[in-house]
Design an enzyme around this catalytic site. Structure first.
Site, PDB file in Angstrom:
ATOM      1  N   ASN A   1       0.832  -1.211   0.000  1.00  0.00           N
ATOM      2  CA  ASN A   1       0.000   0.000   0.000  1.00  0.00           C
ATOM      3  C   ASN A   1       0.863   1.256   0.000  1.00  0.00           C
ATOM      4  O   ASN A   1       0.522   2.248  -0.636  1.00  0.00           O
ATOM      5  CB  ASN A   1      -0.970  -0.008   1.183  1.00  0.00           C
ATOM      6  CG  ASN A   1      -2.164  -0.879   0.897  1.00  0.00           C
ATOM      7  OD1 ASN A   1      -3.020  -0.523   0.093  1.00  0.00           O
ATOM      8  ND2 ASN A   1      -2.205  -2.052   1.512  1.00  0.00           N
TER       9      ASN A   1
ATOM     10  N   MET B   1       0.932  -2.496  12.234  1.00  0.00           N
ATOM     11  CA  MET B   1       0.297  -3.476  13.121  1.00  0.00           C
ATOM     12  C   MET B   1       0.445  -3.134  14.600  1.00  0.00           C
ATOM     13  O   MET B   1       0.617  -4.029  15.436  1.00  0.00           O
ATOM     14  CB  MET B   1       0.858  -4.873  12.827  1.00  0.00           C
ATOM     15  CG  MET B   1       0.582  -5.347  11.420  1.00  0.00           C
ATOM     16  SD  MET B   1      -1.194  -5.403  11.058  1.00  0.00           S
ATOM     17  CE  MET B   1      -1.166  -5.845   9.313  1.00  0.00           C
ATOM     18  N   ARG B   2       0.383  -1.858  14.927  1.00  0.00           N
ATOM     19  CA  ARG B   2       0.320  -1.440  16.332  1.00  0.00           C
ATOM     20  C   ARG B   2      -0.923  -0.584  16.502  1.00  0.00           C
ATOM     21  O   ARG B   2      -1.259   0.213  15.609  1.00  0.00           O
ATOM     22  CB  ARG B   2       1.553  -0.585  16.747  1.00  0.00           C
ATOM     23  CG  ARG B   2       2.882  -1.210  16.521  1.00  0.00           C
ATOM     24  CD  ARG B   2       3.080  -2.524  17.224  1.00  0.00           C
ATOM     25  NE  ARG B   2       3.084  -2.448  18.677  1.00  0.00           N
ATOM     26  CZ  ARG B   2       3.056  -3.518  19.466  1.00  0.00           C
ATOM     27  NH1 ARG B   2       2.978  -4.733  18.938  1.00  0.00           N
ATOM     28  NH2 ARG B   2       3.098  -3.385  20.762  1.00  0.00           N
ATOM     29  N   ILE B   3      -1.562  -0.725  17.654  1.00  0.00           N
ATOM     30  CA  ILE B   3      -2.733   0.103  17.937  1.00  0.00           C
ATOM     31  C   ILE B   3      -2.259   1.399  18.576  1.00  0.00           C
ATOM     32  O   ILE B   3      -1.461   1.374  19.526  1.00  0.00           O
ATOM     33  CB  ILE B   3      -3.711  -0.658  18.855  1.00  0.00           C
ATOM     34  CG1 ILE B   3      -4.331  -1.809  18.049  1.00  0.00           C
ATOM     35  CG2 ILE B   3      -4.792   0.269  19.399  1.00  0.00           C
ATOM     36  CD1 ILE B   3      -5.171  -2.765  18.872  1.00  0.00           C
TER      37      ILE B   3
ATOM     38  N   GLU C   1      -7.409  -2.044  -2.426  1.00  0.00           N
ATOM     39  CA  GLU C   1      -6.791  -1.117  -1.464  1.00  0.00           C
ATOM     40  C   GLU C   1      -5.809  -0.197  -2.189  1.00  0.00           C
ATOM     41  O   GLU C   1      -5.716   0.990  -1.895  1.00  0.00           O
ATOM     42  CB  GLU C   1      -6.025  -1.893  -0.374  1.00  0.00           C
ATOM     43  CG  GLU C   1      -6.902  -2.708   0.550  1.00  0.00           C
ATOM     44  CD  GLU C   1      -6.086  -3.312   1.688  1.00  0.00           C
ATOM     45  OE1 GLU C   1      -5.903  -4.538   1.678  1.00  0.00           O
ATOM     46  OE2 GLU C   1      -5.627  -2.554   2.559  1.00  0.00           O
TER      47      GLU C   1
ATOM     48  N   VAL D   1     -10.910   0.687  17.781  1.00  0.00           N
ATOM     49  CA  VAL D   1     -10.234   0.092  16.618  1.00  0.00           C
ATOM     50  C   VAL D   1     -11.220  -0.208  15.461  1.00  0.00           C
ATOM     51  O   VAL D   1     -12.243  -0.874  15.673  1.00  0.00           O
ATOM     52  CB  VAL D   1      -9.511  -1.211  17.046  1.00  0.00           C
ATOM     53  CG1 VAL D   1      -8.887  -1.906  15.843  1.00  0.00           C
ATOM     54  CG2 VAL D   1      -8.450  -0.898  18.097  1.00  0.00           C
ATOM     55  N   ASP D   2     -10.909   0.337  14.302  1.00  0.00           N
ATOM     56  CA  ASP D   2     -11.659   0.105  13.048  1.00  0.00           C
ATOM     57  C   ASP D   2     -13.071   0.692  13.058  1.00  0.00           C
ATOM     58  O   ASP D   2     -13.916   0.281  12.257  1.00  0.00           O
ATOM     59  CB  ASP D   2     -11.720  -1.406  12.699  1.00  0.00           C
ATOM     60  CG  ASP D   2     -10.348  -1.979  12.388  1.00  0.00           C
ATOM     61  OD1 ASP D   2      -9.470  -1.214  11.931  1.00  0.00           O
ATOM     62  OD2 ASP D   2     -10.138  -3.178  12.619  1.00  0.00           O
TER      63      ASP D   2
ATOM     64  N   HIS E   1      -8.102  -0.936   5.655  1.00  0.00           N
ATOM     65  CA  HIS E   1      -8.498  -2.204   6.282  1.00  0.00           C
ATOM     66  C   HIS E   1      -9.063  -3.124   5.200  1.00  0.00           C
ATOM     67  O   HIS E   1      -9.860  -2.678   4.363  1.00  0.00           O
ATOM     68  CB  HIS E   1      -9.540  -1.953   7.379  1.00  0.00           C
ATOM     69  CG  HIS E   1      -9.918  -3.194   8.106  1.00  0.00           C
ATOM     70  ND1 HIS E   1      -9.181  -3.695   9.165  1.00  0.00           N
ATOM     71  CD2 HIS E   1     -10.941  -4.072   7.915  1.00  0.00           C
ATOM     72  CE1 HIS E   1      -9.732  -4.819   9.590  1.00  0.00           C
ATOM     73  NE2 HIS E   1     -10.802  -5.069   8.847  1.00  0.00           N
TER      74      HIS E   1
HETATM   75  C1  GAR Z   1      -3.236  -4.657   3.974  1.00  0.00           C
HETATM   76  O1  GAR Z   1      -4.134  -5.563   3.409  1.00  0.00           O
HETATM   77  C2  GAR Z   1      -3.920  -3.864   5.071  1.00  0.00           C
HETATM   78  O2  GAR Z   1      -5.258  -3.591   4.838  1.00  0.00           O
HETATM   79  C3  GAR Z   1      -3.796  -4.809   6.219  1.00  0.00           C
HETATM   80  O3  GAR Z   1      -2.494  -5.310   6.119  1.00  0.00           O
HETATM   81  C4  GAR Z   1      -2.129  -5.380   4.749  1.00  0.00           C
HETATM   82  C5  GAR Z   1      -0.776  -4.699   4.592  1.00  0.00           C
HETATM   83  O4  GAR Z   1      -0.260  -4.959   3.327  1.00  0.00           O
HETATM   84  N1  GAR Z   1      -4.036  -4.116   7.459  1.00  0.00           N
HETATM   85  C6  GAR Z   1      -4.813  -4.609   8.407  1.00  0.00           C
HETATM   86  O5  GAR Z   1      -5.297  -5.712   8.360  1.00  0.00           O
HETATM   87  C7  GAR Z   1      -5.028  -3.680   9.595  1.00  0.00           C
HETATM   88  N2  GAR Z   1      -6.151  -4.105  10.368  1.00  0.00           N
HETATM   89  P1  GAR Z   1       0.970  -4.106   2.771  1.00  0.00           P
HETATM   90  O6  GAR Z   1       2.048  -4.095   3.845  1.00  0.00           O
HETATM   91  O7  GAR Z   1       1.419  -4.878   1.550  1.00  0.00           O
HETATM   92  O8  GAR Z   1       0.477  -2.721   2.437  1.00  0.00           O
END
Ligand code: GAR
Length: 202
Positions: free
Chosen positions: A18, A94-96, A183, A153-154, A113
């Site tokens: 992303n 991946m941290r809140i 995304e 969260v979310d 998300h």
């Molecule tokens: C993505 O699909 C993003 O939506 C998800 O992690 C992936 C990261 O991919 N995030 C979550 O699930 C957060 N709740 P990337 O590192 O290739 O962008």
């Protein structure tokens, strides 16, 4: 808004596909944002290589090296200082983030998300867990959500969503692939919407 462009900090923890979508969007001269900083909480992840390859400044704030969440967030705040950041984009981070941190950046933190929130969100719902939950639920649609981040969260306001079908025979992998492609479109679109809105009001 330096040089009329929204200054972004992109927070990552991993692959950074992303982030790459945002890097590619920002490469277009008329895109109304630029990435001023990529911050990772994990050393050695591929996303940091993507940033360096694009000549973007990076910061590592490894959560494992801080005794408390507050100390970790103070280090993040310090890394952001003096860079004129307008918007923080969480991209597989991946941290809140705590209410305390978010209150300093009210309405300035957004996230991607991999489901159609409010379905399949909340603590522990990330990556493949989300796609597994979608498949187990029998939902016939999933998708990508770009939303503002609030302490719950979310649950922050949705900026935009893109829908994909869940197909018979889908696995976590095939569904994940279909969702992440959306995304990659949705994130730059959301940033453009926010930048254009700020231009109108400034
Ligand atoms: C993505 O699909 C993003 O939506 C998800 O992690 C992936 C990261 O991919 N995030 C979550 O699930 C957060 N709740 P990337 O590192 O290739 O962008």
């Amino acid at each position: 808004m330096k040089e009329g462009k929204l200054q972004l900090a992109v927070f990552i923890s991993g692959n950074g596909s992303n982030l790459q979508a945002l890097i590619d969007a920002c490469a277009a001269p008329d895109f109304p944002a630029r990435i001023a900083l990529v911050l990772s909480n994990r050393p050695g992840v591929f996303g940091v290589k993507r940033a360096k390859r694009a000549g973007i400044e990076t910061a590592l704030v490894d959560h494992k090296t801080f005794p408390t969440r507050a100390a970790f967030e103070q280090a993040i705040a310090k890394a952001l200082e003096g860079r004129g950041i307008d918007l923080i984009c969480l991209a597989g981070f991946m941290r809140i983030l705590t209410a305390d941190f978010l209150s300093q950046w009210a309405e300035q933190v957004i996230n991607t998300h991999p489901s159609l929130l409010p379905r399949h969100g909340g603590p522990g719902m990330f990556g493949e867990h989300v796609h597994r939950a979608v498949l187990d639920s029998g939902d016939t649609q999933s998708g990508a959500t770009i939303h503002y981040v609030i302490p719950e969260v979310d649950q922050g306001p949705v900026i935009l969503q893109k829908t994909v079908p869940v197909l018979p025979g889908d696995t976590v992998e095939t569904l994940a692939e279909r969702v992440i492609a959306q995304e990659h479109k949705a994130y730059p679109e959301a940033v453009r919407m926010i930048a254009e809105k700020q231009r109108e009001t400034s």
